[in-house]
Design an enzyme around this catalytic site. Structure first.
Site, PDB file in Angstrom:
ATOM      1  N   PHE A 279     -26.489   1.845 -20.308  1.00 50.48           N
ATOM      2  CA  PHE A 279     -27.120   2.352 -21.527  1.00 50.48           C
ATOM      3  C   PHE A 279     -27.430   3.841 -21.464  1.00 50.48           C
ATOM      4  O   PHE A 279     -27.520   4.500 -22.498  1.00 50.48           O
ATOM      5  CB  PHE A 279     -28.391   1.554 -21.843  1.00 50.48           C
ATOM      6  CG  PHE A 279     -28.104   0.171 -22.366  1.00 50.48           C
ATOM      7  CD1 PHE A 279     -27.295  -0.013 -23.467  1.00 50.48           C
ATOM      8  CD2 PHE A 279     -28.625  -0.948 -21.740  1.00 50.48           C
ATOM      9  CE1 PHE A 279     -27.021  -1.285 -23.954  1.00 50.48           C
ATOM     10  CE2 PHE A 279     -28.355  -2.224 -22.210  1.00 50.48           C
ATOM     11  CZ  PHE A 279     -27.550  -2.401 -23.324  1.00 50.48           C
ATOM     12  N   HIS A 280     -27.595   4.394 -20.254  1.00 51.05           N
ATOM     13  CA  HIS A 280     -27.895   5.824 -20.201  1.00 51.05           C
ATOM     14  C   HIS A 280     -26.688   6.676 -20.599  1.00 51.05           C
ATOM     15  O   HIS A 280     -26.836   7.870 -20.857  1.00 51.05           O
ATOM     16  CB  HIS A 280     -28.425   6.227 -18.816  1.00 51.05           C
ATOM     17  CG  HIS A 280     -27.397   6.334 -17.741  1.00 51.05           C
ATOM     18  ND1 HIS A 280     -27.558   7.143 -16.634  1.00 51.05           N
ATOM     19  CD2 HIS A 280     -26.191   5.722 -17.566  1.00 51.05           C
ATOM     20  CE1 HIS A 280     -26.506   7.026 -15.845  1.00 51.05           C
ATOM     21  NE2 HIS A 280     -25.671   6.176 -16.385  1.00 51.05           N
ATOM     22  N   CYS A 281     -25.517   6.061 -20.670  1.00 55.16           N
ATOM     23  CA  CYS A 281     -24.307   6.772 -21.129  1.00 55.16           C
ATOM     24  C   CYS A 281     -24.160   6.733 -22.651  1.00 55.16           C
ATOM     25  O   CYS A 281     -23.248   7.379 -23.191  1.00 55.16           O
ATOM     26  CB  CYS A 281     -23.057   6.150 -20.509  1.00 55.16           C
ATOM     27  SG  CYS A 281     -22.996   6.199 -18.713  1.00 55.16           S
TER      28      CYS A 281
END
Length: 377
Positions: A279-281
């Protein structure tokens, strides 16, 4: 739900040691005069480029377990001896390589992790982060992006990092190799900090070749796993472990290719969907699309979600997390999120955070479940 956290004392000790290490790391910044500190930071790319070139030239491989003069190395690799010496001398001053006599070097404890015959090497990570593809956006389009909010990588190449990988197989391979070395940076001890045995099935979304899932299955003989990733990654994964992992363990893992923005594997009644550094991408909008698919496949089952990702401090952010966040800014629409940002993102997508767990790595385990119908406005 049973307790999910295990090894609590070891996790607390790990976090304490990391806090001490962080404090020690900050000492030079506190005692160095500001002008010199700014100069140090401004020239750090000299060090990273020197390391990149040494890695690309495979100097650690040529040294192996021996000592060699720069003349010997230059002869083997057809290099300019004096330039090579000055490169290795600089790296030696940083603890990378050990100069045992004038113009004679051997591998140090640090450079040993650049050797391709070291199963714990981080060579691909060095090559990927310092590749022309990854450095050009930093150099050419970061300032413009700070002004207009764009993605530096997309400004240079017309697509984001993942779109670029779809079009360039060599870089895609390098990126995959780099991701395979992540556990060499973090180790796998953090997998012992969670009660995987509470679940019947784990579904590792974006799980690459499945090394994490296989590590979990080795310790939990009643557990099965699905590794879900891009089709080209999964095709390689299906044959990667033959002869390397016991057949009874491989029999409990299924590799599935697909696009998480379109659909996800079906959930069993007691499955755990795992998203490690996914999700951090992604932008909030992209996360919402994936979470919407996730909510659909979970349906009325009792499945849960584990998000293994960084949790940034609301203020005074950890320097490592801040650096990861900037790397996300360079290549993607993603970011490292604070607790309040994670809470808002998940709630907006119909999920509630059950627990945020500390584990023995820089990331945290965010445990979430869909809101039960009628219990959330």
């Amino acid at each position: 739900m049973k307790k999910l956290a295990t090894k609590k004392f070891r996790v607390k000790l790990f976090n304490k040691l990391m806090s001490i290490a962080s404090a020690l790391q900050n000492i030079p910044a506190q005692i160095t005069p500001p002008p010199f500190r700014l100069m140090q930071i401004g020239s750090l790319f000299w060090q990273s480029r020197a390391l990149y070139v040494a890695t690309k030239l495979e100097l650690a491989d040529v040294l192996g377990d021996t000592e060699k003069s720069t003349q010997e190395i230059a002869t083997v690799l057809q290099l300019h001896e004096d330039h090579l010496y000055r490169l290795m001398r600089m790296l030696g001053s940083m603890g990378i390589f050990d100069e045992t006599a004038p113009r004679v070097f051997k591998n140090s404890k640090t450079s040993a992790f650049l050797r391709q015959d070291n199963p714990k090497n981080v060579r691909a990570m060095i090559l990927m982060h310092n590749s022309p593809e990854m450095t050009k956006p930093w150099m050419e389009s970061l300032e413009e992006s700070i002004r207009d909010g764009g993605v530096p990588f997309a400004k240079v190449y017309g697509v984001d990092v993942f779109g670029y990988m779809d079009q360039h197989k060599n870089f895609d391979l390098l990126f995959s190799q780099a991701m395979d070395t992540v556990e060499n940076l973090t180790g796998n001890l953090f997998l012992e900090d969670f009660n995987w045995g509470q679940f019947d099935h784990i579904i590792d979304v974006g799980g690459s070749k499945g090394s994490k899932a296989l590590s979990i299955l080795k310790s939990h003989p009643n557990l099965k796993a699905i590794v879900f990733d891009r089709p080209q990654i999964i095709e390689a994964a299906k044959t990667h472990w033959q002869g390397k992992i016991a057949a009874d363990i491989l029999a409990r893992i299924d590799f599935q290719g697909g696009n998480m923005f379109e659909s996800l594997p079906a959930a069993s009644d007691n499955a755990l969907f795992v998203f490690a550094a996914i999700f951090h991408c992604l932008s909030d909008e992209e996360c919402t699309a994936v979470l919407s698919n996730l909510k659909t496949v979970i349906g009325n089952t009792q499945s849960s979600v584990l998000i293994a990702d960084a949790v940034a401090e609301e203020i005074h952010i950890n320097p490592t997390i801040a650096a990861f966040d900037m790397q996300m800014l360079i290549g993607t629409t993603g970011r490292e999120r604070t607790p309040s940002e994670w809470k808002q993102l998940l709630e907006n997508s119909g999920f509630e955070i059950v627990e945020i767990m500390d584990v023995r790595t820089f990331a945290k385990f965010i445990i979430a479940k869909p809101f039960q119908s009628g219990l959330h406005a």
